[in-house]
Design an enzyme around this catalytic site. Structure first.
Site, mmCIF file in Angstrom:
data_model
loop_
_atom_site.group_PDB
_atom_site.id
_atom_site.type_symbol
_atom_site.label_atom_id
_atom_site.label_comp_id
_atom_site.label_asym_id
_atom_site.label_seq_id
_atom_site.Cartn_x
_atom_site.Cartn_y
_atom_site.Cartn_z
ATOM 1 N N SER A 1 -9.673 1.565 3.379
ATOM 2 C CA SER A 1 -8.815 2.346 2.508
ATOM 3 C C SER A 1 -7.802 1.510 1.720
ATOM 4 O O SER A 1 -7.175 2.010 0.795
ATOM 5 C CB SER A 1 -8.061 3.399 3.330
ATOM 6 O OG SER A 1 -7.162 2.763 4.262
ATOM 7 N N LYS B 1 0.839 -1.194 0.000
ATOM 8 C CA LYS B 1 0.000 0.000 0.000
ATOM 9 C C LYS B 1 0.879 1.250 0.000
ATOM 10 O O LYS B 1 1.958 1.261 0.609
ATOM 11 C CB LYS B 1 -0.907 -0.038 1.239
ATOM 12 C CG LYS B 1 -1.987 1.026 1.306
ATOM 13 C CD LYS B 1 -2.853 0.781 2.536
ATOM 14 C CE LYS B 1 -3.916 1.846 2.727
ATOM 15 N NZ LYS B 1 -4.724 1.579 3.950
ATOM 16 N N SER C 1 -10.097 -1.031 7.314
ATOM 17 C CA SER C 1 -9.450 -0.753 6.025
ATOM 18 C C SER C 1 -8.816 -1.961 5.353
ATOM 19 O O SER C 1 -8.428 -1.889 4.187
ATOM 20 C CB SER C 1 -8.395 0.351 6.187
ATOM 21 O OG SER C 1 -9.005 1.587 6.474
#
Length: 272
Positions: free
Chosen positions: A212, A113, A236
């Site tokens: 996210s 990420k 997330s």
């Protein structure tokens, strides 16, 4: 045709394009007979051992997948220009049985990420232009361990910008650098109802991917990478993995290193 109906119509056409086009342009089986699609890390390691697959072939496959699918899915923010060189090194180490070459992650491509620091040619921006071009002092703790295990850092996965802290009104999976991430796991029939019909479920509806860690889930679901890392403060990892029909693991807070990760809450942040 009103604007709402027109929007559904064009999304419907996009779905058909994905379903019809992608399978025809993405061969997933090598000449050796090994199929990379949906292969687990254990499957890949066994294929390495049997000389059915090399790390270079694996990285080339995923780079091709990203080139074709990512303009629509937007699961990958950027790819590592050194990924193929890392793959070649892994193949050499495996051939010479170098120390560490028997690690379960050796030669396996991984996306991280974009809020997880990598001290290489990749950016670490949390999806924001504000950090584009900034230089991190070192790899994040989890990235250091990945490199030590011989994993290949394939690139950075997209995310909700600043891990969904830029705005409470920003859509899940959106960031300024990469745009709106799309896919997976909503009912195809929900669209066809607007046309007076129902249809089968389909995992590629180009809908809200949740966040996210949206790109981390999208990329694994769409076979853009073997495995990925995301982060969670409040759902997330669990929400995107559920929405995109992949397995997500959110470790207990404190069990994985958060060093070098753009923080949200020291009481809740976890890398998984």
């Amino acid at each position: 045709m009103d604007s709402a109906l027109a929007s559904y119509f064009f999304q419907f056409l996009s779905i058909i394009l994905v379903l019809v086009t992608f399978p025809s342009v993405l061969p997933t089986t090598l000449a050796s007979g090994f199929s990379i699609k949906e292969a687990t890390v254990q499957d890949l390691q066994l294929a390495f051992k049997r000389n059915q697959l090399t790390s270079r072939q694996l990285v080339e496959f995923y780079l091709n997948q990203i080139k074709i699918q990512n303009p629509i899915l937007k699961g990958v923010l950027e790819v590592n220009p050194d990924a193929l060189a890392q793959a070649d090194r892994a193949d050499r180490e495996r051939k010479t049985k170098a120390p560490g070459s028997l690690s379960g992650l050796h030669g396996i491509p991984i996306l991280v990420k974009d809020n997880i620091a990598t001290k290489d040619k990749l950016n670490t921006t949390a999806g924001s232009f504000a950090l584009l071009g900034s230089v991190v002092p070192r790899d994040a703790g989890v990235v250091t361990k990945l490199r030590k295990a011989g994993a290949i850092i394939l690139g950075k996965a997209t995310l909700s910008e600043w891990s969904h802290q830029r705005s409470s009104n920003a859509p899940s999976g959106w960031n300024a650098r990469g745009g709106q991430g799309k896919v997976n796991c909503y009912f195809f029939s929900s669209y066809l109802i607007h046309w007076g019909a129902t249809g089968p479920e389909n995992p590629y509806t180009l809908d809200d991917p949740c966040g996210s860690s949206s790109g981390s889930a999208i990329s694994v679901a769409a076979n853009l990478v073997t495995v990925s890392l995301g982060t969670e403060t409040d759902g997330s990892i669990l929400c995107p993995s559920s929405t995109n029909s992949v397995v997500g693991i959110k470790p207990t807070v404190g069990l994985t290193s958060r060093a070098g990760v753009v923080p949200i809450s020291p009481r809740q942040d976890s890398v998984g």
